[in-house]
Design a protein around this motif. Structure first.
Motif, PDB file in Angstrom:
ATOM      1  N   ALA A 254     140.439 -71.220  85.880  1.00 54.88           N
ATOM      2  CA  ALA A 254     141.055 -72.223  86.758  1.00 54.88           C
ATOM      3  C   ALA A 254     142.546 -71.970  86.960  1.00 54.88           C
ATOM      4  CB  ALA A 254     140.842 -73.611  86.168  1.00 54.88           C
ATOM      5  N   GLY A 255     143.073 -70.916  86.330  1.00 53.06           N
ATOM      6  CA  GLY A 255     144.477 -70.544  86.525  1.00 53.06           C
ATOM      7  C   GLY A 255     145.433 -71.098  85.496  1.00 53.06           C
TER       8      GLY A 255
ATOM      9  N   HIS B   1     137.762 -67.978  68.080  1.00 53.35           N
ATOM     10  CA  HIS B   1     137.023 -69.113  68.635  1.00 53.35           C
ATOM     11  C   HIS B   1     137.163 -69.231  70.144  1.00 53.35           C
ATOM     12  CE1 HIS B   1     137.056 -70.105  64.377  1.00 53.35           C
ATOM     13  NE2 HIS B   1     136.035 -70.881  64.607  1.00 53.35           N
ATOM     14  N   ALA B   2     138.165 -68.588  70.724  1.00 52.38           N
ATOM     15  CA  ALA B   2     138.358 -68.696  72.171  1.00 52.38           C
ATOM     16  C   ALA B   2     137.139 -68.195  72.937  1.00 52.38           C
ATOM     17  CB  ALA B   2     139.601 -67.921  72.592  1.00 52.38           C
ATOM     18  N   THR B   3     136.464 -67.166  72.415  1.00 56.14           N
ATOM     19  CA  THR B   3     135.356 -66.570  73.154  1.00 56.14           C
ATOM     20  C   THR B   3     133.991 -66.914  72.568  1.00 56.14           C
ATOM     21  OG1 THR B   3     135.681 -64.541  71.852  1.00 56.14           O
ATOM     22  CG2 THR B   3     136.746 -64.661  74.010  1.00 56.14           C
TER      23      THR B   3
ATOM     24  N   TRP C  86     137.882 -72.047  76.735  1.00 52.59           N
ATOM     25  CA  TRP C  86     138.941 -71.081  77.054  1.00 52.59           C
ATOM     26  C   TRP C  86     138.690 -70.397  78.391  1.00 52.59           C
ATOM     27  CZ3 TRP C  86     138.762 -65.501  76.996  1.00 52.59           C
ATOM     28  CH2 TRP C  86     140.013 -64.895  77.145  1.00 52.59           C
ATOM     29  N   GLN C  87     137.491 -69.821  78.569  1.00 50.50           N
ATOM     30  CA  GLN C  87     137.216 -69.068  79.784  1.00 50.50           C
ATOM     31  C   GLN C  87     137.324 -69.965  81.010  1.00 50.50           C
ATOM     32  OE1 GLN C  87     136.611 -65.673  79.583  1.00 50.50           O
ATOM     33  NE2 GLN C  87     136.903 -65.664  81.793  1.00 50.50           N
TER      34      GLN C  87
ATOM     35  N   THR D  55     133.360 -59.564  74.065  1.00 52.15           N
ATOM     36  CA  THR D  55     133.844 -60.698  73.274  1.00 52.15           C
ATOM     37  C   THR D  55     132.746 -61.522  72.631  1.00 52.15           C
ATOM     38  OG1 THR D  55     133.889 -62.098  75.249  1.00 52.15           O
ATOM     39  CG2 THR D  55     135.916 -60.919  74.689  1.00 52.15           C
ATOM     40  N   ALA D  56     131.472 -61.181  72.844  1.00 47.76           N
ATOM     41  CA  ALA D  56     130.400 -62.061  72.380  1.00 47.76           C
ATOM     42  C   ALA D  56     129.430 -61.326  71.467  1.00 47.76           C
ATOM     43  CB  ALA D  56     129.650 -62.649  73.573  1.00 47.76           C
TER      44      ALA D  56
END
Length: 646
Positions: A436-437, A422-424, A430-431, A635-636
């Motif tokens: 943003a560090g 789910h992160a991607t 997530w991205q 990732t997509a």
């Protein structure tokens, strides 16, 4: 009746009762015991090993072991046996009264222990030998036995990193695994640690690949019911849980279960629901497109099981709380009343928040949709002063992402992990957080990380925990039936931090998420076929590989004479219970049984012969009937015209 008393009588395997022994005959006299404890039945003990000093500063003396009495009765330890795997010692009282109060501590120490730094009033026992055990070395098991040799408690804490460092169990219900212990310089011998929860609250968390402890505790919870069980369970097919509900019904318990229509109608779940209904158990599916996503049970109108855990036969990273509180139970039973009457989602009548206090723990319950959960999460993050640590199955709400960025900007330690699939996905935060560090990781491929957990300002008096069924998505806020708890308690925050650390430390940073050599490159219309490609530099043998939609797993089979090796750059088509599509010459065609989860909104894992996921996908939108799902980047995936084997 106290929750621990009920569970103790019903399930010695429960996490609340690690080390409980079976009852034996006879009684044990307690001279000078407190009023009401003149006699103690042998075998009624429920003792835990909660802390150990294996390597004191003075190598010659100073080892100790801390015990905690999790049972309802006092326990005398005189004549008991301590065993470190090398030698056994009979225990004698060295200081204090010869009993361990319920909820109290005892210490086992070396005979020449200086007895400094110990909590006053805590009974201290020692060995009749020259040392506790044979000297407690780093690898020794710690075993406590009754005088007849019956094992009551055991633990194998890991070795400390240096002298003078104790190992403390992170939570009273934490299983005996290395990650369930933490280092405490100097230790807290005989003192109530911040990690021992209330007798009326217990935290369970699962860490794949093993989930037996949480299943044991859930079965014990159901078995403890005497009059009623009101349940709202999104999905359920675990055989032991189903059997426990049947047992409850047969002993006269009124059982009501609300569930989600998607799983109620799915073939791999349907058999379980049919069996429950055949017993006369009331099962009510929600019969709508939005999800009945709750995950709670209420026993006898006084005890609650609630969290992110689904009682299914596949293991995921999750947490659940047991809370003994009639007020909280009443609100949730009323929620079940409304859903049993057909009122779901925004048609329900409910307060935006109810507040409860259990043994000093402040609990706010929010019920979604439109229950104010999103705004409450944002306000809690905005109030963070030291840390925000989170685990998220899915995080797509911009408002929560913005709050995390604001917290990091004012110096708050913001860290987290999101499920690797789910992160991607489209819309994930997530991205944005990574760019943003922020140190926000992807969970390891080998687990489904299903937590919905936020721990704020752990280690401070204002520590808070947010947990429940609510994924951090717009759908959870506006459409689904959800429950979320907002808890203020330093003890629970410390125990929840163990769950966070167990996942976070194994998760991959953004620059540590390599794409596997063997990839899923396309899923055909309606999940009729799956295309695989060897994107690595070495041949891959597909023998033993499997595909899973996280509900069912099927083996990739090779028709007679068909090759199973893929050279670098080669593709293979796996026909999922349907005739294989026409593909260009040289493309291997393999077979597997169909997966229901590939229809509509596909979700798919590719497992190697060890069962470890090596690639996966999760679609973010429903596909048209003749659309395929194709990999469009590392990732997509996106909707596309089918191109099998090309």
């Amino acid at each position: 009746m106290n929750m621990l008393r009920r569970l103790r009588a019903l399930a010695t395997a429960s996490l609340l009762l690690i080390g409980a022994a079976a009852c034996g005959p006879g009684t044990l006299s307690l001279e000078g015991a407190p009023r009401g404890a003149a006699a103690l039945k042998a075998g009624s003990e429920s003792l835990l090993i909660t802390e150990v000093m294996r390597s004191p500063v003075d190598a010659r003396r100073g080892e100790w072991v801390e015990l905690y009495n999790a049972g309802p009765d006092p326990v005398s330890l005189a004549g008991w046996i301590f065993d470190d795997g090398d030698s056994t010692d009979a225990l004698v009282l060295l200081e204090g009264a010869d009993w361990v109060e319920p909820g109290g501590y005892a210490l086992l120490v070396d005979p020449d222990h200086p007895l400094t730094g110990l909590e006053p009033g805590v009974p201290v026992y020692t060995s009749t030998d020259s040392a506790l055990g044979n000297g407690i070395s780093a690898s020794d098991p710690l075993l406590l036995r009754r005088p007849d040799g019956t094992l009551v408690a055991e633990a194998v804490p890991p070795a400390p990193s240096g002298r003078g460092i104790a190992l403390e169990r992170r939570a009273i219900d934490a299983p005996d695994r290395p990650w369930a212990w933490r280092e405490v310089p100097g230790g807290t011998p005989g003192r109530r640690g911040a990690l021992v929860p209330s007798p009326r609250v217990a935290l369970h968390f699962t860490h794949p690949p093993v989930d037996d402890d949480t299943v044991d505790a859930a079965v014990a919870f159901i078995d403890s019911a005497e009059a009623s069980l009101d349940c709202a369970l999104y999905q359920m097919n675990h055989p032991r849980i189903l059997d426990a509900f049947v047992r409850a019904k047969r002993r006269g318990v009124a059982v009501r279960i609300v569930t989600d229509t998607t799983f109620y109608d799915r073939p791999d779940y349907r058999q379980g629901f049919v069996a429950l209904e055949a017993e006369g158990i009331l099962v009510r599916p929600d019969e709508r497109s939005s999800e009945m996503h709750d995950k709670y049970m209420v026993a006898d109108g006084e005890r609650v099981w609630i969290g992110s855990w689904n009682p299914t036969d596949h293991v995921s990273g999750d947490s659940a709380l047991e809370i003994e509180d009639a007020g909280l139970a009443a609100v949730l039973s009323e929620d079940v009343d409304q859903m049993m009457a057909g009122r779901f989602g925004v048609s329900k009548v409910r307060p935006e928040e109810t507040e409860h206090v259990v043994d000093g723990m402040e609990i706010g319950l929010h019920i979604s949709p439109a229950g104010g959960i999103e705004s409450r999460i944002v306000s809690e993050i905005d109030a963070a002063e030291h840390s925000v640590h989170f685990l998220a199955f899915s995080l797509t709400q911009d408002s929560i992402g913005d709050a995390l960025l604001r917290a990091a900007a004012r110096g708050v330690d913001v860290r987290g992990a999101i499920d690797w699939l789910h992160a991607t996905r489209r819309g994930s935060e997530w991205q944005r957080l990574v760019e943003a560090g922020l140190d926000v990781r992807r969970s390891p491929h080998a687990m489904l990380m299903h937590h919905k957990l936020i721990v704020i300002d752990a280690g401070t008096p204002n520590a808070r925990v947010i947990t429940g069924s609510y994924n951090f998505t717009g759908r959870a806020e506006t459409r689904n039936d959800e429950t979320m708890l907002f808890l203020r308690d330093a003890r629970l925050a410390a125990a929840s931090t163990a769950a966070f650390n167990a996942v976070y430390t194994e998760s991959l940073r953004a620059d540590e998420a390599p794409m596997p050599g063997l990839r899923i490159t396309e899923v055909g219309p309606e999940g009729r076929w799956v295309e695989l490609m060897n994107a690595g530099e070495a041949p891959v043998d597909l023998s033993g590989y499997r595909l899973s939609d996280q509900e069912r797993t099927v083996r990739i089979e090779s028709p007679s004479g068909m090759k199973t090796f893929l050279a670098p750059g080669e593709r293979a088509l796996v026909a999922m219970g349907a005739p294989p599509p026409t593909a260009k010459a040289g493309v291997a065609t393999l077979e597997a049984d169909p997966l229901p989860g590939l229809r509509g909104v596909p979700l798919l894992l590719l497992l190697d012969p060890r069962g470890v996921p090596v690639d996966g996908l999760a679609a973010s939108a429903t596909l048209a009937p003749e659309e395929a799902l194709a990999r469009i980047s590392v990732t997509a995936f996106g909707a596309a015209a089918p191109t099998p084997g090309e």
